[in-house]
Design a protein around this motif. Structure first.
Motif: not given
Length: 252
Positions: A114-123
């Motif tokens: 989920g941390g990876r998803a949060a970083l990816r979704g930051a845009g």
């Protein structure tokens, strides 16, 4: 006769976690993204959702006077699936937060995958800040390294236990190092001797998360260690130790 595969349910937001005394108007949203798996089409377990509820309540209490709404995201499936799973669900959740609450800032908070998803979704346009706890990152990314340009203009905090045996803390440091080059508002804390679940220093991690969310969504002053971590050049601001008793220091 071939077995029929049932379609996966749509992603959705769990019920908003609010506390007594919460402000009547929602002025900021936290979207909690649970851990997941690298590749799986199975439906997420109810346990992955339930595990985030104590964290959600803690953040809701910390932001109750500011109008904070906290939602745990229910994924379509438990797999990253080359970004088409959890990352897509994180972006959908930001869309849904905008639809429900209007043009207010969103903080993506994720643990593990989920941390990876949060970083990816930051845009996403609604996202103003990202908190990645023990983010899962690929050791040998293909075909190219994890993107960081989407983090520009956001407040970004990574937190990792130094004894994490599931997700390599050195990989999150390397990502933070690259992110710092495109976004000065990036910092990273190390939780010495803690593992993937960050249980040993849970109170300090909760307090750090609450301080970051309040400062990023509502412009409250950050606690001194967080402000120092943002201001310090690498590697100091990316290897900031999370001190024991940090929660007590947040009483400004």
């Amino acid at each position: 006769m071939a077995q029929r595969t049932l379609p996966l349910p749509a992603a959705r937001l769990g019920r908003a976690v609010l506390t007594a005394g919460a402000a009547p108007e929602v002025s900021g949203v936290v979207l909690l993204l649970p851990d997941g798996e690298t590749d799986s089409r199975r439906r997420p377990s109810a346990l992955s959702y339930a595990a985030q509820l104590p964290f959600a309540r803690s953040l809701a209490r910390a932001g109750q006077g500011e109008g904070l709404a906290v939602h745990v995201v229910r994924y379509r499936s438990r797999g990253w699936n080359s970004g088409a799973g959890l990352a897509a669900d994180a972006e959908w959740a930001a869309d849904e937060a905008q639809r429900r609450y209007g043009d207010i800032p969103v903080c993506l908070v994720g643990h593990g995958m989920g941390g990876r998803a949060a970083l990816r979704g930051a845009g996403h346009d609604a996202v103003s800040s990202v908190l990645a706890l023990a983010p899962w990152l690929p050791a040998d990314p293909e075909p190219e390294p994890e993107p960081v340009r989407q983090l520009a203009g956001r407040k970004v905090l990574l937190v990792h236990g130094t004894n994490d045996a599931r997700t390599d803390p050195e990989l999150s440091y390397r990502l933070a190092e690259r992110a710092k080059k495109v976004n000065r508002e990036t910092c990273r804390f190390e939780v010495h001797s803690d593992g993937h679940a960050l249980r040993q220093h849970r109170a300090e991690v909760m307090a750090l998360a609450a301080d970051f969310v309040a400062g990023s969504l509502f412009a409250r002053p950050y606690a001194r260690p967080v402000a120092d971590a943002f201001a310090a050049p690498p590697p100091l601001g990316l290897r900031m130790p999370l001190a024991a008793g940090f929660g007590q220091s947040l009483k400004h």
